[in-house]
Design a protein around this motif. Structure first.
Motif, PDB file in Angstrom:
ATOM      1  N   LEU A  97       4.487   2.827   2.344  1.00 40.73           N
ATOM      2  CA  LEU A  97       3.660   4.031   2.407  1.00 40.73           C
ATOM      3  C   LEU A  97       4.429   5.271   1.979  1.00 40.73           C
ATOM      4  CD1 LEU A  97       1.674   3.612   5.755  1.00 40.73           C
ATOM      5  CD2 LEU A  97       0.696   3.716   3.450  1.00 40.73           C
ATOM      6  N   ARG A  98       3.798   6.082   1.154  1.00 44.96           N
ATOM      7  CA  ARG A  98       4.386   7.380   0.823  1.00 44.96           C
ATOM      8  C   ARG A  98       3.524   8.526   1.352  1.00 44.96           C
ATOM      9  NH1 ARG A  98       2.112  10.389  -3.041  1.00 44.96           N
ATOM     10  NH2 ARG A  98       0.545   9.431  -4.383  1.00 44.96           N
ATOM     11  N   LYS A  99       2.198   8.279   1.562  1.00 48.42           N
ATOM     12  CA  LYS A  99       1.339   9.352   2.073  1.00 48.42           C
ATOM     13  C   LYS A  99       0.109   8.767   2.767  1.00 48.42           C
ATOM     14  CE  LYS A  99       0.987  13.237  -0.006  1.00 48.42           C
ATOM     15  NZ  LYS A  99       0.754  14.279  -1.031  1.00 48.42           N
ATOM     16  N   VAL A 100      -0.234   9.371   3.912  1.00 44.90           N
ATOM     17  CA  VAL A 100      -1.459   9.034   4.625  1.00 44.90           C
ATOM     18  C   VAL A 100      -2.301  10.304   4.732  1.00 44.90           C
ATOM     19  CG1 VAL A 100      -2.465   8.398   6.851  1.00 44.90           C
ATOM     20  CG2 VAL A 100      -0.545   7.086   5.931  1.00 44.90           C
ATOM     21  N   VAL A 101      -3.542  10.201   4.291  1.00 42.98           N
ATOM     22  CA  VAL A 101      -4.503  11.295   4.405  1.00 42.98           C
ATOM     23  C   VAL A 101      -5.450  10.943   5.550  1.00 42.98           C
ATOM     24  CG1 VAL A 101      -6.354  12.548   3.237  1.00 42.98           C
ATOM     25  CG2 VAL A 101      -4.328  11.807   1.950  1.00 42.98           C
ATOM     26  N   TYR A 102      -5.667  11.888   6.461  1.00 41.10           N
ATOM     27  CA  TYR A 102      -6.547  11.602   7.589  1.00 41.10           C
ATOM     28  C   TYR A 102      -7.523  12.752   7.789  1.00 41.10           C
ATOM     29  CZ  TYR A 102      -3.545  14.760  10.304  1.00 41.10           C
ATOM     30  OH  TYR A 102      -2.851  15.862  10.754  1.00 41.10           O
ATOM     31  N   GLY A 103      -8.671  12.433   8.367  1.00 37.46           N
ATOM     32  CA  GLY A 103      -9.693  13.449   8.608  1.00 37.46           C
ATOM     33  C   GLY A 103     -10.900  12.804   9.244  1.00 37.46           C
ATOM     34  N   GLY A 104     -11.983  13.555   9.337  1.00 31.64           N
ATOM     35  CA  GLY A 104     -13.204  13.047   9.933  1.00 31.64           C
ATOM     36  C   GLY A 104     -13.403  13.470  11.364  1.00 31.64           C
ATOM     37  N   ILE A 118       0.844  -1.192   0.000  1.00 35.21           N
ATOM     38  CA  ILE A 118       0.000   0.000   0.000  1.00 35.21           C
ATOM     39  C   ILE A 118       0.879   1.241   0.000  1.00 35.21           C
ATOM     40  CG2 ILE A 118      -1.717   1.315   1.300  1.00 35.21           C
ATOM     41  CD1 ILE A 118      -2.926  -1.214   0.272  1.00 35.21           C
ATOM     42  N   THR A 119       0.578   2.182  -0.885  1.00 35.35           N
ATOM     43  CA  THR A 119       1.391   3.399  -0.981  1.00 35.35           C
ATOM     44  C   THR A 119       0.704   4.624  -0.392  1.00 35.35           C
ATOM     45  OG1 THR A 119       0.530   3.826  -3.204  1.00 35.35           O
ATOM     46  CG2 THR A 119       2.599   2.582  -3.038  1.00 35.35           C
ATOM     47  N   THR A 120      -0.632   4.608  -0.380  1.00 31.72           N
ATOM     48  CA  THR A 120      -1.352   5.761   0.157  1.00 31.72           C
ATOM     49  C   THR A 120      -2.641   5.262   0.799  1.00 31.72           C
ATOM     50  OG1 THR A 120      -2.192   7.985  -0.372  1.00 31.72           O
ATOM     51  CG2 THR A 120      -2.600   6.251  -1.985  1.00 31.72           C
ATOM     52  N   ALA A 121      -3.118   5.996   1.816  1.00 29.94           N
ATOM     53  CA  ALA A 121      -4.287   5.546   2.570  1.00 29.94           C
ATOM     54  C   ALA A 121      -5.070   6.745   3.072  1.00 29.94           C
ATOM     55  CB  ALA A 121      -3.858   4.676   3.749  1.00 29.94           C
ATOM     56  N   CYS A 122      -6.361   6.533   3.291  1.00 25.86           N
ATOM     57  CA  CYS A 122      -7.218   7.560   3.889  1.00 25.86           C
ATOM     58  C   CYS A 122      -7.920   6.938   5.090  1.00 25.86           C
ATOM     59  CB  CYS A 122      -8.235   8.069   2.879  1.00 25.86           C
ATOM     60  SG  CYS A 122      -9.191   9.494   3.468  1.00 25.86           S
ATOM     61  N   VAL A 123      -7.716   7.533   6.270  1.00 31.57           N
ATOM     62  CA  VAL A 123      -8.238   6.978   7.516  1.00 31.57           C
ATOM     63  C   VAL A 123      -8.753   8.101   8.404  1.00 31.57           C
ATOM     64  CG1 VAL A 123      -6.685   4.976   7.492  1.00 31.57           C
ATOM     65  CG2 VAL A 123      -5.953   7.100   8.605  1.00 31.57           C
ATOM     66  N   VAL A 124      -9.491   7.722   9.451  1.00 28.02           N
ATOM     67  CA  VAL A 124      -9.840   8.672  10.497  1.00 28.02           C
ATOM     68  C   VAL A 124      -8.806   8.505  11.609  1.00 28.02           C
ATOM     69  CG1 VAL A 124     -12.281   8.624   9.919  1.00 28.02           C
ATOM     70  CG2 VAL A 124     -11.418   7.092  11.692  1.00 28.02           C
ATOM     71  N   PRO A 125      -8.628   9.520  12.464  1.00 29.96           N
ATOM     72  CA  PRO A 125      -7.595   9.435  13.506  1.00 29.96           C
ATOM     73  C   PRO A 125      -7.712   8.210  14.400  1.00 29.96           C
ATOM     74  CG  PRO A 125      -8.292  11.698  13.258  1.00 29.96           C
ATOM     75  CD  PRO A 125      -9.195  10.883  12.379  1.00 29.96           C
ATOM     76  N   ALA A 126      -8.932   7.768  14.722  1.00 26.43           N
ATOM     77  CA  ALA A 126      -9.093   6.582  15.567  1.00 26.43           C
ATOM     78  C   ALA A 126      -8.485   5.355  14.901  1.00 26.43           C
ATOM     79  CB  ALA A 126     -10.568   6.342  15.872  1.00 26.43           C
ATOM     80  N   MET A 127      -8.595   5.252  13.577  1.00 24.17           N
ATOM     81  CA  MET A 127      -7.993   4.136  12.851  1.00 24.17           C
ATOM     82  C   MET A 127      -6.471   4.222  12.895  1.00 24.17           C
ATOM     83  SD  MET A 127     -10.444   4.055   9.490  1.00 24.17           S
ATOM     84  CE  MET A 127     -12.203   3.709   9.625  1.00 24.17           C
ATOM     85  N   LEU A 128      -5.953   5.444  12.775  1.00 25.71           N
ATOM     86  CA  LEU A 128      -4.507   5.634  12.825  1.00 25.71           C
ATOM     87  C   LEU A 128      -3.966   5.192  14.179  1.00 25.71           C
ATOM     88  CD1 LEU A 128      -2.169   6.668  11.122  1.00 25.71           C
ATOM     89  CD2 LEU A 128      -2.599   8.969  12.004  1.00 25.71           C
ATOM     90  N   ARG A 129      -4.684   5.511  15.239  1.00 27.59           N
ATOM     91  CA  ARG A 129      -4.245   5.105  16.578  1.00 27.59           C
ATOM     92  C   ARG A 129      -4.262   3.586  16.705  1.00 27.59           C
ATOM     93  NH1 ARG A 129      -6.218   3.108  20.810  1.00 27.59           N
ATOM     94  NH2 ARG A 129      -8.356   3.193  20.012  1.00 27.59           N
ATOM     95  N   LEU A 130      -5.313   2.933  16.185  1.00 26.94           N
ATOM     96  CA  LEU A 130      -5.396   1.478  16.248  1.00 26.94           C
ATOM     97  C   LEU A 130      -4.261   0.821  15.461  1.00 26.94           C
ATOM     98  CD1 LEU A 130      -9.260   1.031  15.852  1.00 26.94           C
ATOM     99  CD2 LEU A 130      -7.913   0.616  17.919  1.00 26.94           C
ATOM    100  N   LEU A 131      -3.904   1.399  14.336  1.00 21.38           N
ATOM    101  CA  LEU A 131      -2.772   0.881  13.563  1.00 21.38           C
ATOM    102  C   LEU A 131      -1.480   0.953  14.373  1.00 21.38           C
ATOM    103  CD1 LEU A 131      -3.330   2.393   9.985  1.00 21.38           C
ATOM    104  CD2 LEU A 131      -3.497  -0.007  10.633  1.00 21.38           C
ATOM    105  N   LEU A 132      -1.259   2.084  15.015  1.00 23.90           N
ATOM    106  CA  LEU A 132      -0.028   2.281  15.788  1.00 23.90           C
ATOM    107  C   LEU A 132       0.035   1.356  17.001  1.00 23.90           C
ATOM    108  CD1 LEU A 132       0.103   6.172  15.624  1.00 23.90           C
ATOM    109  CD2 LEU A 132       1.669   4.595  14.480  1.00 23.90           C
ATOM    110  N   ASP A 133      -1.144   1.005  17.549  1.00 22.58           N
ATOM    111  CA  ASP A 133      -1.184   0.143  18.725  1.00 22.58           C
ATOM    112  C   ASP A 133      -0.995  -1.332  18.387  1.00 22.58           C
ATOM    113  OD1 ASP A 133      -1.594   2.295  20.385  1.00 22.58           O
ATOM    114  OD2 ASP A 133      -3.770   2.037  20.522  1.00 22.58           O
ATOM    115  N   HIS A 134      -1.069  -1.688  17.112  1.00 24.16           N
ATOM    116  CA  HIS A 134      -0.966  -3.092  16.733  1.00 24.16           C
ATOM    117  C   HIS A 134       0.476  -3.590  16.902  1.00 24.16           C
ATOM    118  CE1 HIS A 134      -1.196  -6.763  14.264  1.00 24.16           C
ATOM    119  NE2 HIS A 134      -2.478  -6.733  14.595  1.00 24.16           N
ATOM    120  N   PRO A 135       0.651  -4.839  17.364  1.00 21.66           N
ATOM    121  CA  PRO A 135       2.017  -5.370  17.570  1.00 21.66           C
ATOM    122  C   PRO A 135       2.899  -5.358  16.330  1.00 21.66           C
ATOM    123  CG  PRO A 135       0.369  -6.786  18.613  1.00 21.66           C
ATOM    124  CD  PRO A 135      -0.388  -5.774  17.810  1.00 21.66           C
TER     125      PRO A 135
END
Length: 521
Positions: A281-288, A254-271
């Motif tokens: 990844l080259r770019k992550v777009v977040y909002g919501g 995956i090179t680019t993604a669009c997520v909400v901040p809660a999803m970004l936090r869950l990704l970071l918390d994953h082992p």
């Protein structure tokens, strides 16, 4: 931007998919749940679905409701509706039967497509005679539908200004309103950025793009449209799962993604959340919803890619404001800003009378964008109240700094943001007020470190009722989508109201937000 000017001139989904089917026929267009459609197959399948829809007697402008999770069939239906001049009405699979019924009835949908396993949700719509025709969306059912005789209506190519999706967003009345968006609503920002040679949001032909936000939300529809416009590969999940998302990013590159901040936090918390897993990844777009500074500070070194924050409404065709990648770095003074308008989009701060306020003064945020909605479906008064002289009133309170950056301070409306989901107090209050043992109720949002906010209900029991919190929880679970159910029920002797009877939500919220420097989380 990296995309060719030829591709950027393509203005409708029908044109885009046809073009990519000719140029890159074997490139995967959609991947979901282990299934894939390349651009040639997506073009063919969407044309067949468009013919079947018209062969079923639907005419341009008719609504097609879709109740289901993310799937290749969902995206093929989106393109099919664009080809046939129909309007897709995505329905959140997490809604209860009464909530689904309101959307289907309000939209006047002529056809309801339903994913396997969700048929019980709509069973009550059919015997009552109030519902549309229903078709299942399993691959076998779709094949049988397309193979049936007499289904060959001719697709009618829609124009950029024609409606293509109708997305339901709740309002202060407690009932969701249908926001009608055109095809150009989905592609306007892309063109504005290209004209200004800016790469804030720049999905490219070679990208593999993760759709983190469901297609029932404007962010999910809009983000998939960016991938289709570029000829990129869109990757969706039936339901967002952090572990699966990490695996997809790693295994599919995956090179680019669009997520909400809660999803970004869950990704970071994953082992498995390591720089190695996110190397593609080259770019992550977040909002919501607003993002916590701590989450962004964790994300920058671990994901090691560009970030762009987007802000807007369903009514503005999704994003109207962007915090560009250049403003994302540890210690950046801009990280608390929503961003600044795209070229060709205007932002204004006004007082209660609509008078523009000077730099630094807090007032209501209004946006003027060529991507804005056509209307609230069959609600001219509500449309006129939200869109005034071409400006969309957001209901958010904020201010502009001297460089034109927008900072969100609070919400003038009472909306609660739970993990990127819009929740409106009145809808929940109406449900709780229908409980025979509830005398009064007030609902508002309180801070939550995992999901930004959670729903909190203050309930006044009827004298001698013996009402318990778990009774209220069960009552709401049966009538509301899970994200709308209050996380806590506070039993109280009264609800504060002003002389006209309006609930003093700000007074109720104050105790929960007093240690925060702004009233959004």
């Amino acid at each position: 931007m990296a995309d060719s000017s030829e591709e950027l001139r393509l203005a409708t989904l029908a044109e885009m998919i046809a073009e990519h089917a000719a140029k890159r026929p074997t490139t995967s267009a959609v991947i979901c749940a282990g299934r894939s459609l390349d651009y040639r197959s997506l073009h063919q399948l969407s044309t067949c679905i468009a013919q079947a829809l018209l062969g079923d007697g639907l005419v341009p402008g008719d609504r097609v409701a879709y109740l289901g999770v993310e799937s290749v069939e969902y995206y093929a239906t989106l393109v099919a509706c664009a080809k046939a001049g129909l309007v897709l009405v995505p329905v959140n699979f997490r809604l209860t039967a009464p909530e689904v019924e309101h959307i289907v009835r309000d939209s006047g949908s002529a056809l309801l497509l339903v994913d396997p396993g969700l048929e019980p949700v709509v069973e009550g719509l059919i015997p009552s005679g109030r519902g549309p025709r229903v078709r299942p969306t399993s691959p076998a059912a779709i094949d049988a539908w397309l193979a049936a005789p007499g289904r060959a209506g001719e697709p009618i190519a829609s124009a950029p200004g024609d409606p293509v999706v109708q997305l339901y967003t709740s309002g202060t009345t407690g009932l969701p309103k249908g926001v009608v968006l055109t095809q150009c609503s989905l592609f306007t920002v892309r063109g504005l950025l290209a004209d200004a040679s800016l790469d804030w949001i720049d999905v490219r032909a070679g990208d593999v793009s993760l759709i983190g936000i469901p297609g029932t939300h404007v962010g999910g529809v809009w983000w998939s449209a960016q991938g289709f416009a570029a000829g990129a590969t869109n990757v969706a999940m039936p339901r967002f799962d952090a572990g699966q998302a990490v695996e997809l990013i790693d295994e599919l590159g995956i090179t680019t993604a669009c997520v909400v901040p809660a999803m970004l936090r869950l990704l970071l918390d994953h082992p498995r959340a390591t720089p190695v897993a996110f190397a593609s990844l080259r770019k992550v777009v977040y909002g919501g919803s607003p993002i916590a500074a701590s989450v962004l500070e964790r994300a920058i070194p671990v994901l090691d890619c560009d970030f762009a924050q987007i802000y807007g409404l369903t009514e503005t065709g999704n994003t109207a404001i962007c915090l560009p990648p250049a403003d994302h770095y540890p210690g950046s003074p801009r990280l608390r800003a929503a961003g600044r308008p795209y070229p060709g989009i205007d932002c204004a701060i006004t007082d209660e009378d609509g008078t523009p306020l000077p730099t630094g003064r807090i007032g209501e945020v209004s946006l003027r964008t060529p991507a804005r909605m056509l209307e609230y479906w069959r609600m001219p008064e509500a449309t006129a109240d939200t869109v005034r002289d071409g400006w969309v009133r957001t209901g958010d309170a904020g201010y502009l700094d001297e460089d034109g950056y927008l900072y969100i301070h609070d919400r003038i409306k009472d909306m609660i943001l739970v993990g990127g989901e819009n929740v409106y107090p009145t809808e929940i209050e109406n449900v709780l007020a229908s409980h025979s043992q509830v005398a009064d109720v007030a609902v508002f949002g309180v801070p939550d470190d995992s999901f930004g906010e959670r729903v909190h209900a203050v309930v006044v029991p009827r004298p001698g009722s013996g009402l318990r919190q778990r009774d209220l929880f069960t009552f709401c679970q049966e009538r509301l989508a899970g994200f709308k159910v209050p996380a806590r029920f506070e039993l109280a002797s009264d609800v504060p109201r002003n002389p006209s009877g309006k609930i003093l939500r700000r007074e109720l919220r104050q105790a929960h937000w007093r240690d925060r420097d702004r009233n959004v989380n």
